[in-house]
Scaffold this motif. Structure first.
Motif, PDB file in Angstrom:
ATOM      1  N   VAL A 112      -6.316  -5.660  -5.822  1.00  0.00           N
ATOM      2  CA  VAL A 112      -7.064  -5.493  -4.570  1.00  0.00           C
ATOM      3  C   VAL A 112      -8.547  -5.753  -4.814  1.00  0.00           C
ATOM      4  O   VAL A 112      -9.215  -6.466  -4.052  1.00  0.00           O
ATOM      5  CB  VAL A 112      -6.850  -4.075  -3.999  1.00  0.00           C
ATOM      6  N   ALA A 115      -5.052   1.276  -0.819  1.00  0.00           N
ATOM      7  CA  ALA A 115      -6.179   0.479  -0.315  1.00  0.00           C
ATOM      8  C   ALA A 115      -6.623   0.991   1.045  1.00  0.00           C
ATOM      9  O   ALA A 115      -7.776   0.832   1.436  1.00  0.00           O
ATOM     10  CB  ALA A 115      -5.778  -0.993  -0.220  1.00  0.00           C
ATOM     11  N   ASP A 140       0.832  -1.194   0.000  1.00  0.00           N
ATOM     12  CA  ASP A 140       0.000   0.000   0.000  1.00  0.00           C
ATOM     13  C   ASP A 140       0.873   1.253   0.000  1.00  0.00           C
ATOM     14  O   ASP A 140       1.571   1.493   1.004  1.00  0.00           O
ATOM     15  CB  ASP A 140      -0.924  -0.008   1.218  1.00  0.00           C
ATOM     16  N   GLN A 151      -4.508  -1.564  -7.563  1.00  0.00           N
ATOM     17  CA  GLN A 151      -5.855  -1.635  -7.017  1.00  0.00           C
ATOM     18  C   GLN A 151      -6.765  -2.608  -7.761  1.00  0.00           C
ATOM     19  O   GLN A 151      -7.780  -3.057  -7.211  1.00  0.00           O
ATOM     20  CB  GLN A 151      -6.480  -0.241  -6.983  1.00  0.00           C
ATOM     21  N   ARG A 198      -5.133   7.433  -5.537  1.00  0.00           N
ATOM     22  CA  ARG A 198      -6.043   6.365  -5.954  1.00  0.00           C
ATOM     23  C   ARG A 198      -5.405   4.976  -5.905  1.00  0.00           C
ATOM     24  O   ARG A 198      -6.089   3.976  -6.086  1.00  0.00           O
ATOM     25  CB  ARG A 198      -6.567   6.642  -7.361  1.00  0.00           C
ATOM     26  N   HIS A 199      -4.122   4.905  -5.642  1.00  0.00           N
ATOM     27  CA  HIS A 199      -3.441   3.617  -5.588  1.00  0.00           C
ATOM     28  C   HIS A 199      -3.353   3.049  -4.170  1.00  0.00           C
ATOM     29  O   HIS A 199      -2.683   2.045  -3.952  1.00  0.00           O
ATOM     30  CB  HIS A 199      -2.037   3.739  -6.189  1.00  0.00           C
TER      31      HIS A 199
END
Length: 461
Positions: free
Chosen positions: A209, A428, A202, A206, A425-426
């Motif tokens: 994920v 989690a 993290d 994603q 945005r990357h």
């Protein structure tokens, strides 16, 4: 985006008493009213429109001039002519979007993870597809993938990643996939039960994920420093760890040898399955890559690779190398569900490899991307902007002091017609790293050179 009169179904009646220019203007208004044209759509040039309609350019110029005067279209110097008015009853383009986004045709993509498709040898590409089409149609499902594809992958891994498949080919270990995210999804469904915990880097990838979460697994973020994954921060009790040790996605670090050893020891001690994503491992420019985790510990590592970054997502082809028990469970899942990767892209890769075109492309790719990286890094450093990450891959990372600054740079770049990725945005979990990732593969080199100065100005202010 309509670029021809054929797409708009424009028909001119030469028997009508109405002038052709009036008919054309009426037809374009009707296309907007019917929803065939929307705000932001680019129209063909007057010359192209005249050629398609077999009329003089005087006719198309007069029609365009009328629509310009009415405010239906707008001309942008060096770019083209665009529709400005949405048809009645349609959803209007939000004002904020209209102010901040350039027309898609004019956007320069510096997005993360895009391949250099401009470097594909189109003659070799067409030749590979033609040869692939010569194969007889299949009459049965091959859940493991085509044998010749798996052989080509094994040879590719040996030549370009230094991974020797135990026992020669050992086809049980090499399986075809549809790409990294789909491989993660299959592993999630075939190896674990809903509620099991899986650790992930993290920030990280994603889509992986999302695939884990879609299978009902609990995803636990693991923090990073500038050298990559903090092994001692992996939570106790997780069943697996998804990571990208060769070139961390998106920060670009290479996991040091000591941490690799510690990670393997932890995996063997705790029964942890390591999912190693080698998404762009072929793209190193400074020194030879460290050995793959799959080479260090084939008993506890699943190795993932893809053609999406080195060729194109068009093929929809990837691979995994897994311990026998993992490969067996995945194959059983495919048999049980009737799923598996499509063979068409596999056949094309086989042909590219067989003719030597794959190797030639990789050499050309490394040379081009190495030069582009130097161009980007030198421009940033000359402006006093440090760059994060190893000399590898297809992007660089510039850290910023806050998420607000990151968002501001991304929005300002969009107003300039440049699309870049923010690190927010990357994540989690809560955003720990702030900055932008600048990809240098999807655009042309001329585009890259032209957008670097204004982008650097944004980053420096």
């Amino acid at each position: 985006m309509p670029e021809s009169d054929d797409a708009l179904l424009i028909r001119l009646d030469r028997e009508s008493r109405a002038p052709l220019a009036v008919q054309l203007a009426d037809a374009l208004r009707a296309a907007a009213a019917a929803g065939q044209l929307r705000a932001g759509d680019r129209l063909p040039s007057t010359r192209t429109m005249a050629s398609h309609l077999k009329v003089s350019r005087t006719v198309t110029s007069a029609a365009y001039d009328q629509l310009l005067a009415e405010g239906w279209i707008v001309g942008k110097h060096g770019s083209g002519t665009y529709v400005t008015t949405a048809p009645p009853g349609s959803s209007p383009v939000p004002a904020e979007r209209a102010r901040t986004e350039a027309p898609e045709a004019d956007v320069v993509s510096l997005e993360l993870g895009r391949p250099w498709v401009g470097g594909l040898d189109r003659a070799a590409w067409r030749r590979a597809w033609r040869s692939a089409a010569d194969a007889e149609p299949m009459v049965r499902h091959m859940p493991a993938g085509l044998p010749e594809y798996r052989e080509a992958v094994a040879e590719h891994l040996l030549r370009h990643r230094g991974l020797t498949i135990r026992g020669g080919l050992a086809t049980e270990a090499v399986l075809a996939t549809s790409g990294t995210a789909s491989a993660v999804a299959e592993l999630a469904l075939s190896q674990f039960r809903p509620g099991d915990a899986v650790a992930v880097e993290d920030p990280g990838y994603q889509r992986a994920v999302g695939a884990l979460q879609a299978a009902g697994l609990r995803v636990l973020p693991v923090p990073l420093d500038q050298d990559g994954l903090l092994v001692d921060q992996i939570p106790v009790g997780v069943r697996a760890l998804y990571c990208s040790p060769a070139h961390q996605y998106p920060l670009g670090s290479r996991l040091p040898a000591a941490r690799r050893v510690a990670l393997v020891e932890r995996a063997r001690r705790d029964g942890l399955l390591i999912i190693e994503d080698d998404y762009d491992g072929e793209l190193r420019y400074d020194v030879a890559p460290l050995p793959l985790l799959a080479a260090l510990a084939p008993d506890v590592v699943v190795h993932l690779g893809t053609t999406s970054k080195i060729l194109t997502p068009t093929l929809g082809a990837g691979w995994l190398v897994a311990p026998p028990a993992v490969a067996g469970a995945l194959l059983a899942h495919r048999e049980r569900t009737g799923t598996g990767p499509a063979p068409a892209g596999q056949r094309v890769l086989v042909e590219l490899a067989r003719n030597g075109d794959l190797g030639r492309h990789l050499r050309r790719l490394r040379r081009e991307l190495s030069e582009r990286r130097v161009l980007v890094v030198e421009a940033l450093r000359t402006a006093g902007i440090p760059v994060l990450g190893d000399d590898a891959g297809s992007h660089v990372v510039v850290l910023l002091p806050s998420v607000e600054k990151e968002r501001g740079v991304v929005r300002a770049a969009a107003r300039l017609g440049v699309k870049i990725d923010g690190l927010e945005r990357h994540h989690a979990g809560p955003s720990r790293w702030h900055g932008v990732a600048i990809g240098y593969t999807a655009c042309s080199r001329d585009q890259l050179i032209s957008v670097l100065p204004p982008l650097i100005e944004l980053l420096a202010t």
